[in-house]
Design an enzyme around this catalytic site. Sequence first.
Site, PDB file in Angstrom:
ATOM      1  N   GLU A   1       0.822  -1.218   0.000  1.00 29.87           N
ATOM      2  CA  GLU A   1       0.000   0.000   0.000  1.00 29.87           C
ATOM      3  C   GLU A   1       0.854   1.265   0.000  1.00 29.87           C
ATOM      4  O   GLU A   1       0.485   2.275  -0.597  1.00 29.87           O
ATOM      5  CB  GLU A   1      -0.955   0.003   1.195  1.00 29.87           C
ATOM      6  CG  GLU A   1      -1.905   1.202   1.175  1.00 29.87           C
ATOM      7  CD  GLU A   1      -2.987   1.141   2.248  1.00 29.87           C
ATOM      8  OE1 GLU A   1      -3.540   2.200   2.572  1.00 29.87           O
ATOM      9  OE2 GLU A   1      -3.281   0.025   2.750  1.00 29.87           O
TER      10      GLU A   1
ATOM     11  N   ARG B   1       8.385  -5.830   9.444  1.00 28.58           N
ATOM     12  CA  ARG B   1       9.184  -4.691   8.981  1.00 28.58           C
ATOM     13  C   ARG B   1       9.147  -3.526   9.966  1.00 28.58           C
ATOM     14  O   ARG B   1       9.620  -2.445   9.658  1.00 28.58           O
ATOM     15  CB  ARG B   1       8.675  -4.221   7.614  1.00 28.58           C
ATOM     16  CG  ARG B   1       8.835  -5.273   6.527  1.00 28.58           C
ATOM     17  CD  ARG B   1       8.295  -4.793   5.199  1.00 28.58           C
ATOM     18  NE  ARG B   1       8.382  -5.843   4.191  1.00 28.58           N
ATOM     19  CZ  ARG B   1       7.944  -5.703   2.935  1.00 28.58           C
ATOM     20  NH1 ARG B   1       7.396  -4.584   2.555  1.00 28.58           N
ATOM     21  NH2 ARG B   1       8.061  -6.704   2.094  1.00 28.58           N
ATOM     22  N   ALA B   2       8.541  -3.750  11.143  1.00 28.74           N
ATOM     23  CA  ALA B   2       8.446  -2.728  12.191  1.00 28.74           C
ATOM     24  C   ALA B   2       7.751  -1.474  11.687  1.00 28.74           C
ATOM     25  O   ALA B   2       8.079  -0.365  12.085  1.00 28.74           O
ATOM     26  CB  ALA B   2       9.839  -2.382  12.738  1.00 28.74           C
TER      27      ALA B   2
END
Length: 292
Positions: free
Chosen positions: A91, A128-129
């Site tokens: 996104e 991916r934090a």
Amino acid sequence: MADKKRGLGRGLSALMSDVDLNARAPAEQARPDTHLPIEKVQPNPDQPRRSFDKDQLEELARSIEARGIVQPIVVRPAPGAAGIYQIVAGERRWRAAQIAQLHEVPVVVRDFNDLEVLEIAIIENVQRADLNPIEEGLGYRQLLDKFGHTQEQLAESLGKSRSHIANVMRLLQLPDGVQDLVKDGKLSSGHARALITSDNAQALAQKVVAQGLSVRETERLAKTVSAPQPKQTRQGGSEKDADTKALENDLSAGLGMNVEIQHKPGTEAGALTIRYRSLDELDGLCRLLSAT
């Protein structure tokens, strides 16, 4: 009827290998890479990530203007909308492409169901934090509430400890104003956890932010403010033991509500109190109890 014991979807490693564009997907699951008009691609409404850093999006947009979108966006046909595709992963790239004024975007089309889409969205961001702690907790709650997963299943599949998942979900017990401070990065998870059992967490959070208190100072502040409010012990009963407190924390994390256990000294009887903050939370609790 879905098998509740199947774990997460058809296996997170399988799901993520589908999203990994360097991996070979089975022919029946993948369609050829293609380009779609950007207006034919829409975000996933169940995406756990709600906030996107404007500066980072603009930086990515400049990169896209210079080099294009290097990694295609993973999409699926949008349920009930012919010719429209829903984002499974990517996104940020789609939003940055709009800033860069691209008319079409490269995509890989996959046939994922609703559960797999939600799992991938959560995993992609958590690993991916990219999620703030509140978004992370909401993502975990979605998997628990919608699909019947347990904290143990989440911990094993996401590579997180069960205590981490429980602690993150406990943050959802905080008032909305305190959660907003965590989302904005003004309050850390450690600060927020120290305020969970406080009746006036909102006022304390504002004080913590204004004075720049450390986590330890926040813990002392919360204990000091709570001290004048005595526990309802009978006949000089002793303070709750560590096992009772741990059980309270586990139940609170699992339900997403504040749970208190009062054991009657010298007996096997006691009381369990569940506090809800809204009628929606009460409805959710009733549904959960009715399903057992």
